[in-house]
Write a protein that holds these residues in place. Structure first.
Motif, mmCIF file in Angstrom:
data_model
loop_
_atom_site.group_PDB
_atom_site.id
_atom_site.type_symbol
_atom_site.label_atom_id
_atom_site.label_comp_id
_atom_site.label_asym_id
_atom_site.label_seq_id
_atom_site.Cartn_x
_atom_site.Cartn_y
_atom_site.Cartn_z
ATOM 1 N N GLN A 239 47.058 49.991 35.873
ATOM 2 C CA GLN A 239 47.790 49.992 37.140
ATOM 3 C C GLN A 239 46.874 50.301 38.315
ATOM 4 O O GLN A 239 47.008 49.714 39.390
ATOM 5 N N VAL A 240 45.919 51.220 38.104
ATOM 6 C CA VAL A 240 44.948 51.520 39.160
ATOM 7 C C VAL A 240 44.132 50.270 39.490
ATOM 8 O O VAL A 240 43.894 49.953 40.658
ATOM 9 N N PHE A 241 43.712 49.542 38.459
ATOM 10 C CA PHE A 241 42.942 48.310 38.682
ATOM 11 C C PHE A 241 43.763 47.297 39.481
ATOM 12 O O PHE A 241 43.258 46.683 40.432
ATOM 13 N N ALA A 242 45.031 47.119 39.097
ATOM 14 C CA ALA A 242 45.872 46.131 39.777
ATOM 15 C C ALA A 242 46.125 46.522 41.234
ATOM 16 O O ALA A 242 46.053 45.680 42.139
ATOM 17 N N GLN A 243 46.421 47.790 41.484
ATOM 18 C CA GLN A 243 46.681 48.227 42.850
ATOM 19 C C GLN A 243 45.437 48.083 43.719
ATOM 20 O O GLN A 243 45.503 47.601 44.855
ATOM 21 N N VAL A 375 37.969 54.363 43.156
ATOM 22 C CA VAL A 375 36.629 54.173 43.712
ATOM 23 C C VAL A 375 35.796 53.302 42.776
ATOM 24 O O VAL A 375 35.055 52.402 43.214
ATOM 25 N N GLY A 376 35.930 53.532 41.470
ATOM 26 C CA GLY A 376 35.195 52.721 40.503
ATOM 27 C C GLY A 376 35.589 51.264 40.545
ATOM 28 O O GLY A 376 34.741 50.370 40.472
ATOM 29 N N VAL A 377 36.894 50.990 40.677
ATOM 30 C CA VAL A 377 37.362 49.602 40.755
ATOM 31 C C VAL A 377 36.870 48.946 42.043
ATOM 32 O O VAL A 377 36.386 47.800 42.031
ATOM 33 N N TYR A 378 36.992 49.670 43.161
ATOM 34 C CA TYR A 378 36.485 49.127 44.435
ATOM 35 C C TYR A 378 35.007 48.798 44.331
ATOM 36 O O TYR A 378 34.559 47.711 44.743
ATOM 37 N N ARG A 379 34.229 49.696 43.751
ATOM 38 C CA ARG A 379 32.800 49.466 43.639
ATOM 39 C C ARG A 379 32.478 48.400 42.595
ATOM 40 O O ARG A 379 31.437 47.744 42.674
ATOM 41 N N LEU A 380 33.361 48.185 41.628
ATOM 42 C CA LEU A 380 33.226 47.054 40.721
ATOM 43 C C LEU A 380 33.238 45.745 41.505
ATOM 44 O O LEU A 380 32.361 44.883 41.346
ATOM 45 N N TRP A 381 34.234 45.596 42.380
ATOM 46 C CA TRP A 381 34.320 44.383 43.204
ATOM 47 C C TRP A 381 33.183 44.323 44.219
ATOM 48 O O TRP A 381 32.552 43.275 44.400
ATOM 49 N N ASN A 443 57.679 49.326 51.335
ATOM 50 C CA ASN A 443 58.315 48.756 50.176
ATOM 51 C C ASN A 443 57.887 47.320 49.880
ATOM 52 O O ASN A 443 58.454 46.660 49.045
ATOM 53 N N THR A 444 56.856 46.842 50.582
ATOM 54 C CA THR A 444 56.441 45.459 50.402
ATOM 55 C C THR A 444 55.598 45.263 49.158
ATOM 56 O O THR A 444 55.411 44.151 48.711
ATOM 57 N N VAL A 445 55.048 46.337 48.586
ATOM 58 C CA VAL A 445 54.202 46.222 47.404
ATOM 59 C C VAL A 445 54.791 47.091 46.307
ATOM 60 O O VAL A 445 54.944 48.288 46.487
ATOM 61 N N ARG A 446 55.086 46.514 45.213
ATOM 62 C CA ARG A 446 55.681 47.252 44.093
ATOM 63 C C ARG A 446 54.982 46.901 42.805
ATOM 64 O O ARG A 446 54.425 45.855 42.672
#
Length: 446
Positions: A239-243, A375-381, A443-446
């Motif tokens: 879920q962290v990766f997707a968000q 932070v890890g996911v952001y830095r992955l991208w 509420n635009t992102v769920r």
């Protein structure tokens, strides 16, 4: 009559005071981490001037795509290591990940010194990428842990300024060493010293900061506009990766901007020295240009990180991406040392506006319980952008020439800034900023 034994305090409790949040309260450890990150930057800086010229002059690489394989290897390995650094630091603590990163760094300069073929250089950059991902990501997370919510932009500015000022200084010094003593081994002896010192400081002096993140999580307060109500603390890694990658507007906007930012840095790292050398410019002058861009980038973050704490994140990011695009255009159009120096200053200034601000925006949105993973996911991208930039610019340069490749990346950089302008909301907490976005948008992102 038996007297009750007085309560005792364990040796660890006596030597480990309760964590407190704040830059001033943690000044000694924060300063030490700044020094450590400068050494991390120095490990990267040892390559900025010398390795592209090494591929062309010692290993006879003529195709741009082949010459940029070392950046592809670096970018891919660093991207994966960034992701692992966030996950592992949440599970095992920050300090073990930092020390592991320095252990991986030790062989890198030795491989570059002894490399009998280009494959060895590529292998060295796989290790360098792993090391950079583990060490740089962890120093970022540790500084965010220490300072809490109020000085996040300043903390990231200091962190990134130290790292990229060291990149610049090392790029210039290695250029001078290469001019005087040859491309090998002298320039890479600096990297060997940086690795030894970084490992010693991280092992003996750096303290764990995970308890600071837990302290912040206990006092975490939701935004007044309700925007992050769906981003509770109990998120899985998936879920962290997707968000961070796709769903949450600010996090995903930061991720794509980070990728494009390092896409153009991959281009600058791999092709700028070759472009400059084609004019007959000396290695020392190439080293000056290779250093000028990260020097402005590094020192500028001392200002821009703190400004983002006052002015907000969004429009500083947008402006920075557009300034970078202008700088890249000037590199493509230029033909002289002076023109390229101006372009390098613009490119560095634009990157300084973006780099700490993107990290601060991730810290604004991500809950402390899963912030390290975000932070890890952001830095992955973001660091995957090195690989994308090297491949894209290499293919375009082989097909259409170096200048066309630079123009194409300039256009992509401008487009990325426009994506941030349209999709990202202001992430800085505070009355003026919390009220600037309608609560219904939460509420635009769920």
């Amino acid at each position: 009559m038996n007297n009750p034994r007085p309560a005792t305090t364990s040796p660890r409790a006596r030597t480990s005071p309760a964590p407190r949040l704040g830059l001033r309260q943690n000044a000694a450890q924060f300063t030490l981490l700044v020094v450590v990150n400068a050494l991390v930057g120095g490990m990267l800086g040892q390559e900025r001037t010398v390795v592209p010229l090494l591929g062309e002059r010692e290993f006879g690489l003529r195709a741009y795509t082949a010459g940029l394989t070392f950046i592809v290897a670096f970018g891919l390995s660093k991207a994966v290591a960034n992701y692992l650094a966030g996950t592992l630091s949440d599970r095992y603590g920050r300090k073990p990940v930092l020390v592991a990163g320095w252990l991986v760094a030790v062989p890198v300069p030795l491989l570059l010194i002894w490399a009998p073929s280009w494959a060895w250089v590529v292998a060295a950059n796989v290790l360098l990428g792993v090391s950079q991902g583990l060490t740089w990501s962890t120093t970022v997370v540790m500084k965010i842990d220490l300072v809490g919510a109020q000085r996040r932009g300043l903390a990231m500015g200091l962190n990134e300024a130290a790292g990229y000022a060291a990149v610049a200084a090392t790029a210039m010094v290695t250029g001078l060493l290469a001019q005087s003593y040859g491309l090998r081994p002298a320039p890479f002896l600096l990297g060997l010293a940086f690795a030894a010192l970084g490992l010693a400081l991280s092992s003996l002096a750096v303290r764990e900061t995970r308890e600071h993140a837990r302290l912040e999580a206990k006092g975490h307060v939701a935004r007044a506009d309700g925007r992050h109500d769906h981003l509770h603390e109990e998120l899985t890694s998936g879920q962290v990766f997707a968000q961070t990658s796709f769903r949450e507007p600010a996090l995903s906007s930061a991720s794509q901007a980070g990728l494009v930012n390092n896409l153009n840095d991959g281009l600058a790292w791999g092709l700028f020295p070759v472009l400059f050398a084609a004019t007959g410019m000396s290695v020392a002058r190439i080293g000056v240009l290779a250093a000028l861009y990260p020097a402005v980038w590094g020192l500028g973050q001392l200002v821009t990180g703190a400004l983002s704490d006052r002015w907000g994140r969004k429009w500083l990011i947008v402006a920075g991406m557009l300034v970078q695009a202008v700088g890249l255009g000037l590199v493509a159009a230029g033909d002289t040392f002076g023109a390229w120096a101006v372009a390098a200053v613009l490119l560095g200034a634009g990157t300084a506006m973006v780099y700490p601000t993107l990290l601060a925006s991730i810290g604004d949105v991500a809950h402390p319980a899963w912030r390290a993973r975000s932070v890890g996911v952001y830095r992955l991208w973001r660091d995957g952008g090195f690989a994308v930039g090297a491949l894209l610019s290499g293919v375009l340069a082989d097909l259409y020439g170096v200048r066309t490749a630079i123009w194409a990346v300039a256009a992509l950089t401008a487009a990325s800034g426009l994506v941030v302008a349209v999709r990202m909301y202001e992430t800085l907490r505070g009355p003026a900023h919390d009220q600037s976005e309608p609560a219904a948008a939460a509420n635009t992102v769920r």
